[in-house]
Every structure is written in C-alpha cells, then in structure tokens.
Enzyme design. Sequence first.
Site, PDB file in Angstrom:
ATOM      1  N   LYS A 107       0.865  -1.179   0.000  1.00 23.38           N
ATOM      2  CA  LYS A 107       0.000   0.000   0.000  1.00 23.38           C
ATOM      3  C   LYS A 107       0.902   1.229   0.000  1.00 23.38           C
ATOM      4  O   LYS A 107       1.667   1.439   0.944  1.00 23.38           O
ATOM      5  CB  LYS A 107      -0.904  -0.003   1.227  1.00 23.38           C
ATOM      6  CG  LYS A 107      -1.854   1.184   1.248  1.00 23.38           C
ATOM      7  CD  LYS A 107      -2.742   1.160   2.480  1.00 23.38           C
ATOM      8  CE  LYS A 107      -3.719   2.317   2.468  1.00 23.38           C
ATOM      9  NZ  LYS A 107      -4.535   2.349   3.697  1.00 23.38           N
TER      10      LYS A 107
ATOM     11  N   LYS B  44      -2.067  -1.552  -3.813  1.00 16.47           N
ATOM     12  CA  LYS B  44      -2.918  -0.373  -3.812  1.00 16.47           C
ATOM     13  C   LYS B  44      -2.063   0.888  -3.887  1.00 16.47           C
ATOM     14  O   LYS B  44      -1.103   0.970  -3.122  1.00 16.47           O
ATOM     15  CB  LYS B  44      -3.750  -0.361  -2.518  1.00 16.47           C
ATOM     16  CG  LYS B  44      -4.688   0.833  -2.382  1.00 16.47           C
ATOM     17  CD  LYS B  44      -5.396   0.815  -1.035  1.00 16.47           C
ATOM     18  CE  LYS B  44      -6.350   2.007  -0.942  1.00 16.47           C
ATOM     19  NZ  LYS B  44      -7.047   2.090   0.336  1.00 16.47           N
TER      20      LYS B  44
HETATM   21 ZN   LIG Z   1      -5.588   3.476   7.975  1.00 16.73          ZN
END
Ligand SMILES: [Zn+2]
Length: 322
Positions: A193, A246
């Site tokens: 992420k 992501k």
């Molecule tokens: Zn968070």
Amino acid sequence: MRQRPRRLRRTEAIRRLVAETRLHPDQFVFPLFVVPGRGIREPIPSLPGQFHFSSDTVVAEAAEARDEGVRAVLLFGEPEVKDDLGRSAADSNGPVQQAVRALKRELPDLVVMTDVCLCAYTTHGHCGVVGDDQTVLNDATLPLLAEVAVSHAEAGADVVAPSDMMDGRVGAIRGALDAAGLGDTVIMAYSAKYASAFYGPFREAVDSAPQFGDRRSYQMAYPNRREAVREARLDADEGADIIMVKPALAYLDVIAEVRAAVDRPVAAYNVSGEYAMVKAAANRGWVDERAVTMEILTAIARAGADLIITYHAREAARWLKE
Ligand SMILES: [Zn+2]
C-alpha cells in the site's frame, strides 16, 4: 506474407476468441461505506455514484450489486466517536459490525470483506497508536488491530483486510483469529500500500485525513518496486491468504511483479482518485466513461490482478452483460 498479425484482428468475434485477458464480475469487489444510524443513504460528493449507508440500507445496495453479478463487498466504517486509540473500531455494535451481521443474515452467499484499520476511528487520523514524539508506534498498534479483526470476524466477516501497513500485523491478526476459534476467516493483506495522492476522495468519504504529518513512515514510497515484493512475501509468510497492491492504475508494474513472486491470489485496488478522475473527465465529455473504465479494469487484470476492488464494480458488471 507468412506473418500477418492483423489476421487475428479482422472481426470482433475473432478478437474476442483470442483475447488474452477476460474480465468477469466474479472478480470484482465493491467497496461500501457504512455510518451509524438508520435509513441513511447519502451521496458522497467526492465519489459520484457512491453513498454513505447505515447498516440497514447497505443490505439493499449489496443485494442490487449481487443481482448484477458482484458477489463481494468491502466495508469501510465511520464511527460515532473517535479517540486517541481508535477504540470504537473494535466495538461489536459499531456500524461495520452491524452491517456485517445484517449482510450475512440477508445475503448469506455474499462475500463480506472488512477493512481493518484505525485511521477512521482515531482523533489524529493515523493508522496506529501515536507516541509522545508524534511517531506512529508499530508494536503497540498490533494488538488493537487484532482486536478489530476479531470483532469483524465474530460478526461474520468472511475476509478481514488490514490496511494499516504496520510490520507484523498479518501474523498478529492470524494468531488472534485462530485463538478466538476463527481459523476459517480469510486475511486479505494490503501488502503493498503506497503513500499515494490518489486516496484524496476516499479520505473525504471516511474523514480520515491525518491531523498532523502524513503516512509516509508506514505506507510505501512510490519509487519502490522491489520493496513491494518483499512486503508481499512477508505477508504471505505471516499467513495472508490474498495479497493486495494499492493503488492499481499507476502501479501495474508492481501488480505484475507481485503476481510473479507469490503463489497467493493478488488483489488490486482501483482507488478513489482513479475513479474520480474518470468520472470528472467523463462528466465533461472528455472521455467515454464506459470505454475508459473497461480499458483500465482490463489493464489491471492483464497486469496480473485476480481480484479487482473498484467503485465501478456495479457499472462494469452491467456493461459486461450487454
Ligand atoms: Zn488506515
């Protein structure tokens, strides 16, 4: 001419026959935002076409999505109260826990996933416990995240999805789930992420913008690709069942690398900023929303994503049927 690649592009039927990548609604995950209260279905201004739901109204939305072929949802919550430690995230009567129970009761075959993090529940908006020097404390955060994951799983979530990017959280959550007799609950880890500017509209939707600093001391730096592979392997070793990258669109190379490196299903999150850009440009007549969306989603699948989390899930499922 012996080599004439255009032969396979001559008609639509031939092109479809030799397509290397096929999208199917089975691979879509539809994100849903739940808030406290009843009877609520309010548009989210920064995410056109998306709504805040209460735990009762979210069922109708998920039922419509399922009827269109989308069989998985990912829930994000916004609490009534926030505190320093994000304690309300683990409240068994929080909006997410209530929504999970309602969804599993009314739509037992729907795959219900929950985002596990603290940032929407903390006053400071960070994803973990903040120390005296304003740093986000890794190890002190792990038991809190584990508690949140267990509360979601106890409510009936099929999949818990830690998005905090603390080191060791997948192992901590797996251990806590197993100790609570929840050995069948799937973990989908937000493994790679990135600290990204593409999350802007989402932060408005869940009111989770950090009140000081930013998330770059725990989320990944976007110049890095090898590090994503390392994160994916670590999470797989700690027991993650699904590995996520992501955002998606600006990270197709990362999706491809991670796909090649791990033997778990790979999910990609087509994030709010990616969705909002398409919506805004389409709204002005600058791009054809349907054509651009299908091209983006196909590219994400082509890069190697098995699951695609997207705000376009319902529209794309409808388009695929036509
Ligand atoms: Zn968070």
